[in-house]
Every structure is written in C-alpha cells, then in structure tokens.
Motif scaffolding. Sequence first.
Motif, PDB file in Angstrom:
ATOM      1  N   GLY A  95       0.184   4.685 -15.539  1.00 57.25           N
ATOM      2  CA  GLY A  95      -1.078   5.688 -15.639  1.00 57.25           C
ATOM      3  C   GLY A  95      -2.076   4.770 -16.356  1.00 57.25           C
ATOM      4  N   TYR A 117      -4.080   8.760  -7.244  1.00 58.68           N
ATOM      5  CA  TYR A 117      -3.659   8.119  -8.443  1.00 58.68           C
ATOM      6  C   TYR A 117      -4.098   9.008  -9.633  1.00 58.68           C
ATOM      7  CZ  TYR A 117      -2.530   4.891 -12.022  1.00 58.68           C
ATOM      8  OH  TYR A 117      -2.500   4.142 -13.103  1.00 58.68           O
ATOM      9  N   HIS A 133      -1.696  11.032 -12.425  1.00 62.90           N
ATOM     10  CA  HIS A 133      -1.707  10.530 -13.830  1.00 62.90           C
ATOM     11  C   HIS A 133      -2.576  11.014 -14.670  1.00 62.90           C
ATOM     12  CE1 HIS A 133       1.196   7.384 -12.934  1.00 62.90           C
ATOM     13  NE2 HIS A 133       0.193   7.160 -11.958  1.00 62.90           N
ATOM     14  N   SER A 169      -5.831  10.599 -14.803  1.00 58.62           N
ATOM     15  CA  SER A 169      -6.867   9.811 -15.358  1.00 58.62           C
ATOM     16  C   SER A 169      -8.143  10.055 -14.822  1.00 58.62           C
ATOM     17  CB  SER A 169      -6.644   8.418 -14.348  1.00 58.62           C
ATOM     18  OG  SER A 169      -5.192   8.052 -14.458  1.00 58.62           O
TER      19      SER A 169
END
Lengths: 473, 473
Positions: free
Chosen positions: B233, B262, B266, B268
């Motif tokens: 991550g 993604y 994660h 993010s």
Amino acid sequence: LNSLLLELDGQGPLFEQLARALKNSILSGRFAPGSRLPATRTLSSTLAISRNTVISAYELLCAEQLAVAEPGSGTRVAAEIAALSTPSTADGGIPCSRYSARTRKLGPITLARLQIAPELRYNLQYGDPLMGASLFQSWRRKLAAAALREAIAEYLERRRGIVSSAGNILIVGGTQQALSLVSRVVLDEGDTAVIEDPHYQLAHHTLLAHGAHIVSTPVDREGLITSELPARGARLIYVTPSHQFPSGEIMSFDRRTALLAYAARHGSWIFEDDYDSEFRYVGRPLPALRSLELSDRVIYAGTFSKTLFPSLRLAYVVCPAGLYGDMLYAKRLDDLGCAAIDQAALATFLQGGQFEKQLRKSMTELRRRREALVGGLQRHAGARIQVGDSQAGMHVVAWLPDFSYPDLDRLIKTALTRSLGLHPIHPYYRKRPAHPGLLVGFAGVSVAQIERATALLGEILREIPGSLTHRAR
Amino acid sequence: LNSLLLELDGQGPLFEQLARALKNSILSGRFAPGSRLPATRTLSSTLAISRNTVISAYELLCAEQLAVAEPGSGTRVAAEIAALSTPSTADGGIPCSRYSARTRKLGPITLARLQIAPELRYNLQYGDPLMGASLFQSWRRKLAAAALREAIAEYLERRRGIVSSAGNILIVGGTQQALSLVSRVVLDEGDTAVIEDPHYQLAHHTLLAHGAHIVSTPVDREGLITSELPARGARLIYVTPSHQFPSGEIMSFDRRTALLAYAARHGSWIFEDDYDSEFRYVGRPLPALRSLELSDRVIYAGTFSKTLFPSLRLAYVVCPAGLYGDMLYAKRLDDLGCAAIDQAALATFLQGGQFEKQLRKSMTELRRRREALVGGLQRHAGARIQVGDSQAGMHVVAWLPDFSYPDLDRLIKTALTRSLGLHPIHPYYRKRPAHPGLLVGFAGVSVAQIERATALLGEILREIPGSLTHRAR
C-alpha cells in the motif's frame, strides 16, 4: 528511559509505528549516535506492547541502517547517524530542520535557463505558455521580482535602519506564509518555539500545527520579559517588538539587547513580526531588532497588508545570511513564487514614490481616527476605561478595571444589540488578565463613526455598572 | 465546541451554509459519530445568527441522516457516519497526517463575522485596513472566492465530468501549492508516496522534502503500471492520467479502474494532476479519474497556468468529502488565502465565457503549432527521430533510436551554438531510457519558428551520425 517520548501515530502495523517513532527520536538527536537503544524487554513493558513488536521494530531500524544489532549486548544507534541527519554546526552549515536538510540535498535552484534563453532564436522548451512572448514573460517575471526586492531593500534602509542586499530578501504571500516557511526551515516536530503572552492566535496555531513545543513567555510594559525565556534555550522566538500584539507595548532597548544576546547564546532564531511599525504617532520608532548588533539571528518579516491592503497578499522576509537558500527552497516547493504581475505593480508603486506618499496620507488619517477614539473614550467613558495606548499602530486596548468577565459578556452582547461590535482582548492571553479589556481597532472606521461609537459605548456602560468596587488600579 | 471548524461558504440560504459546514465537520471526524452537536442556543449565540437558522440547519442534517434529533436531549451525530464516509480506520475520522491531527484540535475557522459584520453600524474590529469600506472588502473577498469556486464547479462538470459542489473546491496558488498542502494533510515523514517514472521533478522534490518514502512506479503505453504498485500500500499516489508527464501517454481505462480499486483497498489518496487536459487534438478526452466510481480517494488538481499563464499563480483542488476541512486549514495556515483581486478577476473571466473562448483560440493555435512540429520533424528528421505523440498537451517526445547518450550531448551542444534550445527527456526518468529522447515543447514558439527550428535540427542531425546501428526499434 525517562526522557524518551515516543508518539505512536496510529497508522499501520504497531511495529512500524514504533520504528517510525524511534526513527524520529534518532534523527532528531534524542538518541545519540552510537548510544544503546532500550532493551527490548524494558521497552516492551514500559509501552505495554509485546516484545515481538519491539524486536520487529528494531529489525526494521537495522534494515534501514539507523541501528546496529550487537549480539549479546542489544541494539545501538548507528554511529554515522549524526553526520547523516544533522547538517548542523559540525559541518559549518547553518543548523536547520530535517525539512531543510532534505532540500539542501536536492541541488541548487537554477534560474540559469532564464539567463540564456533570450539569446536563443528557437527554444523548444516545455512549460512556456502559449500566449506570445514567453521568454519576455519569464524575463519580466524575474526582473519584476528583482525590482521589488531592490525597492524593499531601499525602503527598509531608509525607514527601518535595516541594511540588507536585495539578495537576502524573499517575497512571500503575507506574514502568515513567512512564519509558515520559517517553521519548516528551522523547526522540527518537538522543537521549542517561544511565543509572547498575549499573542496573535494564528501565529500560535501555525507553530502548534507544525508540531512545535510551545513555550509562552509573558510581556510587561517593556515587552517580552527576557529573563523568563526558557533556560534551556529555544529554536525559534516569535516577537512583535515594534508594537506588541495585542497589548500594544513597545519592547525596550534593554530587552532588545537581552533578547539578541539570548538568541546568540542559545543559537535561537528570532522571528521579528514588524506588522505595523510604519504607524507611530509620537517620536521616532525604535530601530528594528534586525538593525541592531548581533542581529544575525533575526528573521525580519514586513507586510503590505496593513500599509496597503490585506487582500494583496504580499509581504517580505529579510533572511539572515545562510538561511536565504533554505527559505527560497521552502517557498519554491510551497507555491513556486508569488504572482509576477502583482509584484511588478508593487515594485512600480514603491519606486515611483507613491507608496510612501500613500503612507503619509494614511498616517494623517490614522492619526485623526486614533485621536477621535482616545478622545471619545476619555470623554464618554473616562471614569470606567483605562486606555492602554502606545501611540503606535492601528488599535488601542481599553481596560475595564471595574468589570468582571460576566460583566464583559453583558457589555458585548448589549453592544451587539445596538449594532456596535466590541472585541475582548482576553482570548489572546494564555491566562485571562485580572481585568477584562477590549481590543479596539480604529483603522477601519471613520472619525464620524468613531465619535458616534464611543458615545454609544458610554451610554451602554452607564447601563452596566461594573460589579467590582475598585475602579482604579 | 472546541473542535468545531465552521466555514460558511456564502452560497445560498444561511441555514444551508451552516448545514454544509456542519456536514463537513461530521464527515471529517471533528464530530464523532454518536456525539452531541452543540445546543442550538449555544451555536446561535456563538455564531451570532438566529436560533431558527440553527434549528433549520439541524433539521437538514437529520433529513440527510447525518444527525438524529433526540427529544429533550438535543441533536446527535448519527452513529453510522463512520461507515458511510470513511473508507478506513477504527477511530471513525478520515485518516490524516499528524499535521492535520493537530489542526483538527485547533479552534474553529469561523468566517461567521463576515456574515454579521455588515449588519453592524460600528465595528471596532482590529485588523481591518484603513482604506475605506473594509467590510465591503471582506465581503468582496469572500464573494469573489465563492464566485470563483462556483464558476470552476460548473466548468469542471461541463468539461471534465466532475461533479462537485463549490464547497469542496479549494483555491490555491498553483498545482505546486496543491501538492504541498496535500503532503502536509495526508503524509507524515516516512509514509510511502508513489510517483510515476518518469515524472515532473518538482513533484518528486516536494514529496522528498516533506520526508515521504518515495516509491517510483513505471509507466508504459497505457500509463502507470498498476500491477507494480507497492503490495503493502501507499498513503499517496501522484499521477498525471490525462497526459502523463513527460512521456505523454494517456492512462487507459483499465488502468484507471485498477488504480481506483488499489486506492480503495489500501486507503491511499490519489493526487490527480490534470495539468493540461484542456488540450486534446483528436477525439474526446477520457474522463478525469475524479469523475469515475470509487473516486472518493481522488484529490483532483487543475490549474490556470497552462490555459492562461503561469505567473497568475491560481489553481484549484477538488477535495474528497471529509478532506476539505483539513485542506482549508492547511491553506489558511500556509498563507491565509490567495489574493482576492486576482480571484475576482478570474471569476469574472470564467463567468463571462471569455475563458472558454480563450481556450478555443488557444486550441486552434496550439493545433497549428503541433502540426508544424510533428510535420517538420517528419520532413527534416523522419529517418532519425521517432515522435511519441499522444495528440494532447503542449509537448511531444522525440526519441533518437540511433543515438547514444554521448551523441545526445553533442547534439544539444551543437544546437546551442546554432541558437537552438533542445531539452533531453532522460533527467525525468529514474533510470535512463535505452535510447535518448528530447522533450519538445511547442506552445511557446510560433509556427514560423517551429518550421525553421525543425529544419535546423535536421541539418544538425545530418552532421551527427548516431553511433548506434539499429536505427529503428
């Protein structure tokens, strides 16, 4: 382990959090290079986390070469850290924050292409804008910035006794940005920063947000009480010596020299916020801290927010030798620089003499407003109000010695119902002063308005008898 | 009330403004799920607005299921908010940096005084400037900002498919400042940040200076290779999906969805730097990342530096829900806000349609320049140069497959002696590409100049035979 302050940031796996916290402690010098880290067992029981977590954290530090495991004798901080992380006194450089230590490694900021570009017939440079004359644009931008810095250097020498080359002057988007950049350049999280008590709240917030350890040092009639500065030193001292905000006191000459001596002794940086020194109604202003001996520790910030208008968002910093490069880098990474057009316009305004003409006009009008305010308070509320008036700036303090704080609340609310905005001074203090007071700004209201407003205040005060008996100090 | 951050955005009825401000505070975790909102009476007197206005705002929050009225005990934040708004951590708030954790604890940013000030006949407020009509100034400033944000929201919806209320748009002093603020708000020292390889160097430097742990992930013909993102991550991913800088590739739809997935997985944040998406010469632009599903992790930055001119220093950030308050605080502590006059001028320019008219004119001219460049390279150096041309933006990449790097040095030096500025692309790569290439900007040179420059380049190339034999890939 007493002096060990480990702040886990709550993000990601616990062993990584611990490793980060230890890393911070190592990089900030709290763990000396070569020193022993706490035994895993000790740390695990102190922090009440599993010993495996501690072991994993230590392994991570070793992997990053910040620590070395020594079979049988625990884990040590690597011997080379200091050299790596602190570009400070040893290598002859000016000490700075980890932020600036990193920017120092990024390589120079070159304006070189601007120098050569005009000589080229064709420059297939990316990033130039479409709209014609891009090279001229670049040049004008550069020239405008240079011109403004030149004009400011001249002005400062004439009016504030500050001798600085244009090359040490950085144009910023207001005093707020000046302080924000200085924090980044000289302070790491946990470093000590001194602010005055009372103080401008946003300065306090800026330093707090940055993670500084804040020590607030009181002010008396001579300004900051230098004997109460922290004995262990401070990385940064934020002061308003020309006209303490908001108390209005002017720092005495003795305190100024004491402050500079303290900074020299402890390697502290002084942030001199000279926000309204242009306006002084009696006598000559004291010279800026930055103009005195030993002033190499002084970062001087001046602004056009008070002399022109705040929405201009232009101010300047006179950087001590050796700090200019770090400040320039921080400014560049923050926003690449202030708008060239505004800078060019301001440079013209300064060079043509219009700025100082405007200042003189402002002085005349501010003097009238200040006299109307002080006179009006005297006439309509003289028995109840003690005016703290340092004959400078754009505000006075009106103390209310027979008022309790609940009385003050009533006053402000009653005034609001009569369409009069009053503003207490105690929120600027760390501890409420014994008596309440008002911070009275006079720059944004006309003489006629001030006369009516002070009369109205007198009326309202007659309706609210202070609940304390001692009406005079 | 301590942790209350209330910015009224000046748009629409006051109760709606208050509801929006409270909603932001709830979504950003300043009000924990299940916690009590301030009593209507308290809030009404703190903000100096009528109690009915507060009650209406609370009713709106309840209607939106963000709050629950409990007869006899006031109004509470709904217990379920966390699940609704935060794709992440246990404590309910949007995760943020230590910096933002600290700003969340600072007092409220109340612009409420701007709301009430005009109602006062006399406001003895400190900090207003001398030059007349200070309240008008304050208002204009606020209104200008609101108007600009409104105009940008409309523009983004029409041109980039991004639906955002003006209340989530933050005006900043360029994309550089956008990234600098985002770093402060979401990244701590040591946190992982992903950049593309190749990349814009200043973005890299900004993240490095901030202390991020940088992972660089390669780009191919479809843009960022999402399968090579770090498996553990990353806190922040900086991308240029519309027109990868400097390779020129456009991120494919599959990669976009993979990137968003993604980020969701994660937790993010994605920084979408949409620096030149306005200029696309063939077909329709792909929609912005920010306009897709799951885009709540996308911080979108757009700029006027390419469409107007860089020295304007104005750009904007579309903030994800819950991050706006932190970004606003960081901006405020950084520089208090961008110059009001410039914002007002730009708002007028956008609203009056001049901006899009200007865009169309720019497109016509840029198309001519691009065609002149691509045609000229073909004609004069077609055998030696492979043009990487994504039919977008303000530059192309000219690859030199039969050149070694020493050949490239000779080329650039020789060109310089003939007054032709050429710029290599490899400094933007972490590892030098197999063959050298040139980053060729065409926006700042006229069609006539481009024609002469490409002819000259052809001449010079004939003097420098590439030392590699395989002339085509």
